[in-house]
Design a protein around this motif. Sequence first.
Motif, PDB file in Angstrom:
ATOM      1  N   GLN A 479      45.476  43.188  31.301  1.00  0.00           N
ATOM      2  CA  GLN A 479      45.942  42.146  30.384  1.00  0.00           C
ATOM      3  C   GLN A 479      45.147  40.845  30.546  1.00  0.00           C
ATOM      4  O   GLN A 479      45.546  39.799  30.040  1.00  0.00           O
ATOM      5  CB  GLN A 479      47.439  41.923  30.608  1.00  0.00           C
ATOM      6  N   ARG A 480      44.032  40.938  31.275  1.00  0.00           N
ATOM      7  CA  ARG A 480      43.033  39.870  31.402  1.00  0.00           C
ATOM      8  C   ARG A 480      43.509  38.664  32.219  1.00  0.00           C
ATOM      9  O   ARG A 480      42.966  37.575  32.082  1.00  0.00           O
ATOM     10  CB  ARG A 480      42.544  39.400  30.015  1.00  0.00           C
ATOM     11  N   TYR A 481      44.520  38.871  33.071  1.00  0.00           N
ATOM     12  CA  TYR A 481      44.915  37.802  33.995  1.00  0.00           C
ATOM     13  C   TYR A 481      44.023  37.826  35.245  1.00  0.00           C
ATOM     14  O   TYR A 481      43.934  36.842  35.971  1.00  0.00           O
ATOM     15  CB  TYR A 481      46.384  37.952  34.400  1.00  0.00           C
ATOM     16  N   LEU A 482      43.398  38.977  35.471  1.00  0.00           N
ATOM     17  CA  LEU A 482      42.440  39.149  36.568  1.00  0.00           C
ATOM     18  C   LEU A 482      41.178  39.759  36.013  1.00  0.00           C
ATOM     19  O   LEU A 482      41.203  40.497  35.020  1.00  0.00           O
ATOM     20  CB  LEU A 482      43.014  40.073  37.650  1.00  0.00           C
ATOM     21  N   ALA A 483      40.057  39.461  36.675  1.00  0.00           N
ATOM     22  CA  ALA A 483      38.788  40.085  36.301  1.00  0.00           C
ATOM     23  C   ALA A 483      38.233  40.802  37.524  1.00  0.00           C
ATOM     24  O   ALA A 483      38.311  40.302  38.648  1.00  0.00           O
ATOM     25  CB  ALA A 483      37.805  39.027  35.812  1.00  0.00           C
ATOM     26  N   LYS A 484      37.682  41.994  37.296  1.00  0.00           N
ATOM     27  CA  LYS A 484      37.010  42.732  38.368  1.00  0.00           C
ATOM     28  C   LYS A 484      35.526  42.408  38.292  1.00  0.00           C
ATOM     29  O   LYS A 484      34.904  42.577  37.232  1.00  0.00           O
ATOM     30  CB  LYS A 484      37.231  44.234  38.201  1.00  0.00           C
ATOM     31  N   THR A 485      34.957  41.950  39.402  1.00  0.00           N
ATOM     32  CA  THR A 485      33.564  41.513  39.379  1.00  0.00           C
ATOM     33  C   THR A 485      32.750  42.240  40.438  1.00  0.00           C
ATOM     34  O   THR A 485      33.274  42.666  41.473  1.00  0.00           O
ATOM     35  CB  THR A 485      33.474  39.990  39.637  1.00  0.00           C
ATOM     36  N   GLY A 486      31.455  42.348  40.144  1.00  0.00           N
ATOM     37  CA  GLY A 486      30.523  42.897  41.129  1.00  0.00           C
ATOM     38  C   GLY A 486      30.673  44.387  41.349  1.00  0.00           C
ATOM     39  O   GLY A 486      31.512  45.065  40.747  1.00  0.00           O
ATOM     40  N   GLU A 487      29.851  44.883  42.242  1.00  0.00           N
ATOM     41  CA  GLU A 487      29.793  46.316  42.530  1.00  0.00           C
ATOM     42  C   GLU A 487      31.092  46.840  43.117  1.00  0.00           C
ATOM     43  O   GLU A 487      31.472  47.999  42.906  1.00  0.00           O
ATOM     44  CB  GLU A 487      28.632  46.590  43.500  1.00  0.00           C
ATOM     45  N   TYR A 488      31.813  45.968  43.863  1.00  0.00           N
ATOM     46  CA  TYR A 488      33.016  46.425  44.569  1.00  0.00           C
ATOM     47  C   TYR A 488      34.312  46.002  43.875  1.00  0.00           C
ATOM     48  O   TYR A 488      35.377  46.041  44.481  1.00  0.00           O
ATOM     49  CB  TYR A 488      32.994  45.891  46.010  1.00  0.00           C
ATOM     50  N   ASN A 489      34.216  45.609  42.606  1.00  0.00           N
ATOM     51  CA  ASN A 489      35.406  45.245  41.820  1.00  0.00           C
ATOM     52  C   ASN A 489      36.259  44.175  42.506  1.00  0.00           C
ATOM     53  O   ASN A 489      37.489  44.296  42.627  1.00  0.00           O
ATOM     54  CB  ASN A 489      36.257  46.486  41.535  1.00  0.00           C
ATOM     55  N   VAL A 490      35.581  43.127  42.975  1.00  0.00           N
ATOM     56  CA  VAL A 490      36.278  41.999  43.596  1.00  0.00           C
ATOM     57  C   VAL A 490      37.123  41.302  42.534  1.00  0.00           C
ATOM     58  O   VAL A 490      36.682  41.081  41.396  1.00  0.00           O
ATOM     59  CB  VAL A 490      35.263  41.007  44.217  1.00  0.00           C
ATOM     60  N   LEU A 491      38.373  40.937  42.900  1.00  0.00           N
ATOM     61  CA  LEU A 491      39.307  40.350  41.936  1.00  0.00           C
ATOM     62  C   LEU A 491      39.160  38.842  41.851  1.00  0.00           C
ATOM     63  O   LEU A 491      39.124  38.142  42.874  1.00  0.00           O
ATOM     64  CB  LEU A 491      40.737  40.696  42.335  1.00  0.00           C
ATOM     65  N   LYS A 492      39.058  38.332  40.616  1.00  0.00           N
ATOM     66  CA  LYS A 492      39.015  36.896  40.356  1.00  0.00           C
ATOM     67  C   LYS A 492      40.124  36.542  39.369  1.00  0.00           C
ATOM     68  O   LYS A 492      40.383  37.288  38.418  1.00  0.00           O
ATOM     69  CB  LYS A 492      37.658  36.488  39.740  1.00  0.00           C
ATOM     70  N   VAL A 493      40.751  35.405  39.575  1.00  0.00           N
ATOM     71  CA  VAL A 493      41.796  34.935  38.662  1.00  0.00           C
ATOM     72  C   VAL A 493      41.133  34.291  37.457  1.00  0.00           C
ATOM     73  O   VAL A 493      40.290  33.407  37.596  1.00  0.00           O
ATOM     74  CB  VAL A 493      42.740  33.933  39.357  1.00  0.00           C
ATOM     75  N   THR A 494      41.486  34.733  36.260  1.00  0.00           N
ATOM     76  CA  THR A 494      40.894  34.217  35.028  1.00  0.00           C
ATOM     77  C   THR A 494      41.648  32.982  34.540  1.00  0.00           C
ATOM     78  O   THR A 494      42.669  32.583  35.130  1.00  0.00           O
ATOM     79  CB  THR A 494      40.947  35.281  33.930  1.00  0.00           C
ATOM     80  N   GLU A 495      41.170  32.400  33.448  1.00  0.00           N
ATOM     81  CA  GLU A 495      41.862  31.252  32.851  1.00  0.00           C
ATOM     82  C   GLU A 495      43.262  31.655  32.399  1.00  0.00           C
ATOM     83  O   GLU A 495      44.229  30.913  32.555  1.00  0.00           O
ATOM     84  CB  GLU A 495      41.058  30.703  31.675  1.00  0.00           C
ATOM     85  N   ALA A 496      43.364  32.878  31.850  1.00  0.00           N
ATOM     86  CA  ALA A 496      44.691  33.370  31.452  1.00  0.00           C
ATOM     87  C   ALA A 496      45.582  33.520  32.682  1.00  0.00           C
ATOM     88  O   ALA A 496      46.799  33.253  32.623  1.00  0.00           O
ATOM     89  CB  ALA A 496      44.559  34.714  30.736  1.00  0.00           C
ATOM     90  N   GLY A 497      44.973  33.909  33.815  1.00  0.00           N
ATOM     91  CA  GLY A 497      45.721  34.019  35.050  1.00  0.00           C
ATOM     92  C   GLY A 497      46.262  32.671  35.512  1.00  0.00           C
ATOM     93  O   GLY A 497      47.379  32.573  36.041  1.00  0.00           O
ATOM     94  N   ARG A 498      45.478  31.625  35.310  1.00  0.00           N
ATOM     95  CA  ARG A 498      45.934  30.281  35.705  1.00  0.00           C
ATOM     96  C   ARG A 498      47.087  29.819  34.798  1.00  0.00           C
ATOM     97  O   ARG A 498      47.978  29.104  35.230  1.00  0.00           O
ATOM     98  CB  ARG A 498      44.756  29.309  35.682  1.00  0.00           C
ATOM     99  N   GLU A 499      47.047  30.241  33.539  1.00  0.00           N
ATOM    100  CA  GLU A 499      48.176  29.956  32.651  1.00  0.00           C
ATOM    101  C   GLU A 499      49.436  30.655  33.158  1.00  0.00           C
ATOM    102  O   GLU A 499      50.544  30.099  33.104  1.00  0.00           O
ATOM    103  CB  GLU A 499      47.860  30.420  31.228  1.00  0.00           C
TER     104      GLU A 499
END
Length: 736
Positions: A479-499
């Motif tokens: 639902q795009r509150y988190l983004a998976k980044t990099g080769e190891y699918n590291v979790l980042k909080v998105t702008e929607a996540g901050r909302e």
Amino acid sequence: MESTSLVTHEQLLSTMQQYWGYEGFRPLQQEAMQAVLDDRDSVVVMPTGGGKSLCYQVPALCKPGLAVVASPLISLMKDQVDALTACGIQAACINSTITADERRQIAADIRSGSMRVLYLAPERLLSERMLDFLAGADVSFFAIDESHCISEWGHDFRPEYRMMKTLKESFPGVGVHAYTATATETVRLDIAQQLGLVDPEFLVGSFDRPNLNYRILRRADRLAQIQEVIARHPNESGIVYCIRRADVEAIAEQLNAAGVKALPYHAGLSDVQRQQHQEAFIQERTDVIVATVAFGMGIDKSNVRYVIHAGMPKSLESYQQESGRGGRDGLEAECVLLYSSGDLVTWKRMLGDLPDAAQQAAMRSLDALDHFCTGAECRHRMLVSYFGQELEAEECEACDVCLGTVELVEDGTVLGQKILSSILRTGERFGADHNAKVLCGSRDKRVLEFDHDKLSTYGLLQNESIRSVRMWIEQLAGQRYLAKTGEYNVLKVTEAGRELLRGEVTPKLTKPDIADKAGPEKSSGSKRPRRADDWEGVDRELFESLRTLRREKAEEAGIPAYIVFGDSSLREMARHRPATLESFRLMKGVGDKKCQDYGEVFTQHIVNYCQQNGLEVEAMEVQVIAAPRREPPKNQSQALKDAFTLFAKGQTVNEVANVIGRAESTVQGYLEQFIREEKLEDPTAWVTGETARRIEAAIEECGTGGLRPIYEHLNEEVPYSEIRIVAACLQNREAA
């Protein structure tokens, strides 16, 4: 591109009406047909059941010469040829099942110009002998069916398809057209490149199948869950897909022991056994086929009412293709997937031997499918989004999420905030597994190494399983509150996540045990309103008896039952109860040849049924009377012409019936047709003025949704025949 074809829109439509009995184009069909007529190469992607075959079959009749179709399976070729022959079209296939005499006759028909469509396997098409033969024939165009097989990025890659780019070299100027039900943009471009298409037209229909009802259940008691679905579809056709052959055999045996007619299908059976089981399913001698993915491509059966995945498929492409075998006739079908994370492990092990690039692509597809299964978003929206499209409707009204049969956690906002807060506190440097362990209070070595047991969020969800928290993390990512980044699918909080952290939005997070808890009420089928072309107004007993008659006629002809008529045609017959060839010809899916072959026996069957059950024939609804599905056939019978002449002189139904020697019920149908065509507004030649006024008042009171409420409003004193006459005149008056 300006059309270079002399064939008009009306001629294409007339050809469809004459041979197939269809009154209009489905989305993109006309554009796809026009590309064929204009000799412009094309790649056409339409959902299963979207009418891809007509995109080349109709132009094959409008365009001089021989249309050559490359098709991957013998069973598919045979069904297509049988269906075309049943419509009165000369078509043939050349494969290992036909005799030398049959091959010689086909060759003679091609040379004479009488053959319109020829089906060949890719290997046979590309043989030197066949290419030489076709060089001497008048080939109008090539159609490549199941063209996703040509792309190594597709889900069913077949190396033999790669050689078909030689067609452009061997037949310069002849159009080549690729057709498939499932292809991402990468696959579409690869198809065009591999075929060597020149400036092709890309026609991509909607990947959404609104008549399919998607449900995901966590697998618990597998057999009970399968039986629950089957019980909702008694005597109807369904497919159960499994990953392993052993599961296929076990489930088929268990279903038979429970009284369900089921047959297994997998690569471990002999060719003869597979063919026998497939034919039994297609010809409706068995209700259920339990199969691995070896079963499916080339199954042109239109009336599959449910598809159950007892195990996860390997990709969303596969799922779309396999579930899409339900409801090809446009009527509702149920698609149930029994989800288990253990299947992920199975597939990863099975796909582990692929080359690196192919393995990475396969794993990405598998991850997308896992998200589809664990997500709490509209299933239709997720599916079309994967193929690069957006669903216009806010809710599909045809999946477990939108229908509210998925139970959500009571406060998704708080739960989501806990998870996102923990991810921020671990520094957004870890994947889902590590973050789930922190939240669950795990004493895992890495959790302790990073001192994450000292975080304020450590153990915040200690009463939940790691699997549940992993699922919620995946749903937040979906639902795009988190983004998976990099080769190891590291979790980042998105702008929607901050909302979400600020409490401005609420995610949809499912209770982890919802599928296990789901009882008959929760997990029953769609609550979606029935569509007008589904069961509304259909006499169920008449429909079932027509199915039996269809099966008998199919067995006599040695063809699959759905080739005689599809379920949608039988439902329309059971709704309108046509008693004459003229009204029977107006039914959906009834072309000239089928009307000629089956009209008498089906209308007589309908008349007999109505007499036995005290029903009136020709039970046309007001809306259908006012707007007939298409014009009556131009080759009207002499009896119909005579009736029109007598009606014009003001004679009654009884008088006309005596003159032309037809039953009054038949002549009543003639009169209604006469009123429509002549646009008459005054019914008093056949209904008394007082009765006509009573009927008009009843129609104003009850509306035009159906005749039954009007009949009851009139205290059942006025016959349906007179109601239909007045209703038709009223509609003509309103349209004037």
